[in-house]
Design an enzyme around this catalytic site. Structure first.
Site, short mmCIF file in Angstrom:
data_model
loop_
_atom_site.label_atom_id
_atom_site.label_comp_id
_atom_site.label_asym_id
_atom_site.label_seq_id
_atom_site.Cartn_x
_atom_site.Cartn_y
_atom_site.Cartn_z
N LYS A 26 47.15 42.43 39.85
CA LYS A 26 45.73 42.71 39.61
C LYS A 26 44.88 41.58 40.19
O LYS A 26 45.25 40.39 40.08
CB LYS A 26 45.49 42.85 38.10
CG LYS A 26 44.07 43.27 37.73
CD LYS A 26 43.93 43.48 36.22
CE LYS A 26 42.52 43.91 35.84
NZ LYS A 26 42.36 44.16 34.40
N SER A 62 40.15 48.53 32.81
CA SER A 62 39.79 48.00 34.12
C SER A 62 40.96 47.93 35.10
O SER A 62 40.76 47.72 36.29
CB SER A 62 39.20 46.60 33.95
OG SER A 62 40.18 45.71 33.42
N SER A 114 42.18 47.68 28.50
CA SER A 114 42.26 47.79 29.96
C SER A 114 43.68 47.88 30.53
O SER A 114 43.84 48.08 31.73
CB SER A 114 41.55 46.60 30.62
OG SER A 114 40.16 46.74 30.51
#
Length: 521
Positions: free
Chosen positions: A79, A187, A211
């Protein structure tokens, strides 16, 4: 050779150690898959092909000698919130344009020490603020899942030679995919899409209010948010420091356990990381849950919850009961205050954390006639709309006139939420079962969500309590909705009892099976 990208981490690990495949072969397979799929899915914002090949080559050298770590040769996606030395790290924000850190986050350093291979950096909501991965400066991530529909097809009447009868025509129904693009959740949408679409063997992610778990539920993957302090936050771009926690997204429960074992550690550079041994999470999988007490919170039956979510929840209850668990009704009375309290605490911390981005030393700089104008122009151009909204909310609730009325009250509510969980666990409950999300994945650029940010925030209704209390939570795929989209269940555990979550999630996984999208990209 079959498609190497279809191997789970545990399967790939066995084949690598058995010298049936090489790290270079599986890495090249993933790089080819990314090259083909990323234009359609937008999961990666940076692909580190050369570095991946170098890391794979080094892994192969160790494997040949019978050496290697727990993740030797396993290709992972990272990420874009994790600092990776010398590699694009921008939290998918314009304000961090061109930033390549001179340091490595502790979590990724742990993964590389165990032999993992970095494929690239994954798309995400800007600064991890969002529930749909639509706030990224690099554009939305596309969910590899699509709704399916039943079409009625008219069959032609056909004949054979001299009027010989073959078919009388009529109609038949067939299932086809809808072309509407769906969000992967946020997210960590890039992480979830990349894992679901076989663009990495597993991925790092972060969870501040859901998330990891919400995108996992939207994409038919497994995601665990560990206990606060289980993984170091050092080197991870901060959103809300008292809520953020790193964790993995993987294709099945075993893979998630393997990844978390490598990610977790104490870290002297992060004073919130906890100094306690990291267990062998994988060893918990397959252990019976007979006699385990599973709590069902009545407050999670929210108004307007779709029938399929309630049905899935009941199915999960039945699976655990059939496996020998004792099902008990519980109450978490302050649940209804969790979401409003979260959307005070998280933006307040974000407004403080994001004050450091000013265009002076790194990232975007928009010139102005003086330093104040430079700050204003840089932040105006660098931050997206949702990030600006949350900075404004945070600044407002921390201001002198409203601090007591909002922020202080929210922190009191947070303590009450934590106490609710403590009371339930003290009464003997081992794990809590809830839905992971209030719905399946919704469409990109959904008009209702765009018109009312609160509707978007409600996607976190089942997940924020876990962050507010600092507890571990896991989302595991449990079925499909009537339109063929994945749905997940959530398990919440006692602090630092992630083993119990893996043990219980494996029971759900065995009953429900695993789910893969039909390839259209």
């Amino acid at each position: 050779m079959s498609d190497l990208t279809r191997l789970t981490i545990s399967q790939a690990r066995a084949k690598l150690r058995g010298k049936e495949i090489t790290a270079t072969e599986i890495t090249e397979a993933y790089l080819s898959a990314i090259d083909r799929a990323n234009p359609a899915l937008n999961a990666y914002v940076a692909v580190t092909g050369d570095r991946a090949r170098d890391m794979a080559k080094a892994s192969d050298a160790r494997l040949v000698k019978g050496e290697g770590g727990a993740l030797e040769g396993i290709p992972l996606g990272i990420k874009d919130l994790f600092g990776t030395e010398g590699v694009h790290t921008q939290a998918c924000s314009h304000v961090l344009d061109g930033f390549k850190p001179l340091y490595e986050s502790t979590v990724t350093a742990n993964l590389w020490a165990d032999g993992a291979v970095m494929l690239g950096k994954l798309n995400m909501d800007e600064f991890a603020m969002g529930s749909s991965n639509e706030t990224s400066y690099y554009g939305p991530v596309i969910n590899p899942w699509r709704r399916s529909r039943l079409d009625t097809v008219v069959m032609p009447t056909t004949h054979q030679g001299d009027g010989g009868f073959v078919s009388a025509g009529g109609t038949k129904t067939q299932r086809s995919l809808d072309n509407a693009q769906l969000v992967p959740g946020g997210s960590s949408g890039g992480s979830a899409t990349a894992v679901s679409a076989f663009l990495c063997a597993g991925a790092t992610a972060t969870d501040t209010g859901g998330s990891i778990r919400q995108p996992a539920a939207f994409t038919g993957t497994v995601g665990i948010k560990p206990t606060y302090g289980r993984c170091s936050r050092w080197g991870i771009v901060a959103f809300a420091s008292s809520l953020d926690q790193a964790g993995p997204i993987a294709r099945d429960v075993r893979d998630a356990a393997i990844l978390l074992k490598s990610m977790a550690s104490v870290d002297p550079k992060d004073t919130t990381s906890v100094d306690r041994p990291v267990p062998d999470y994988e060893a918990a999988i397959g252990k019976p849950i007979k006699g385990m007490k599973v709590g069902i919170p009545k407050e999670y039956r929210v108004d307007g919850m779709p029938e399929e979510i309630e049905a899935l929840w009941q199915k999960g209850i039945a699976w655990l009961r059939d496996a020998g668990a004792e099902i008990v009704d519980i109450s978490l009375p302050h649940t209804k205050y969790a979401l409003p309290a979260y959307y005070i605490v998280a933006p307040a911390e974000a407004s403080s954390n994001l004050a450091r981005y000013d265009g002076v030393r790194y990232g975007l700089r928009v010139p102005g006639k003086d330093i104040v104008e430079m700050y204003e122009k840089t932040r105006a151009a660098g931050f997206g709309r949702e990030v600006k909204r949350r900075i404004m909310i945070g600044t407002y609730v921390l201001s002198a006139g409203y601090y007591d009325a909002y922020y202080l009250q929210a922190q009191k509510v947070r303590n009450l939420i934590k106490r609710d969980f403590e009371n339930v666990f003290a009464a003997g409950v081992d794990v809590i079962l809830t839905p992971a999300t209030p719905s399946a994945a919704f469409g990109i650029a959904d008009e209702d969500m765009a018109a009312d940010p609160v509707k978007m925030y409600l996607n976190d209704i089942f997940t924020v309590t876990v962050n507010m209390a600092g507890l571990p939570g896991i989302a595991v795929p449990a079925g499909l909705d009537p339109k063929g989209l994945p749905l997940g269940l959530q398990l919440i555990g006692r602090p630092f009892e992630e083993e119990t979550l893996f043990q219980t999630a494996a029971v759900i996984e065995q009953a429900a099976g695993t789910f893969q999208p039909e390839k259209w990209w």
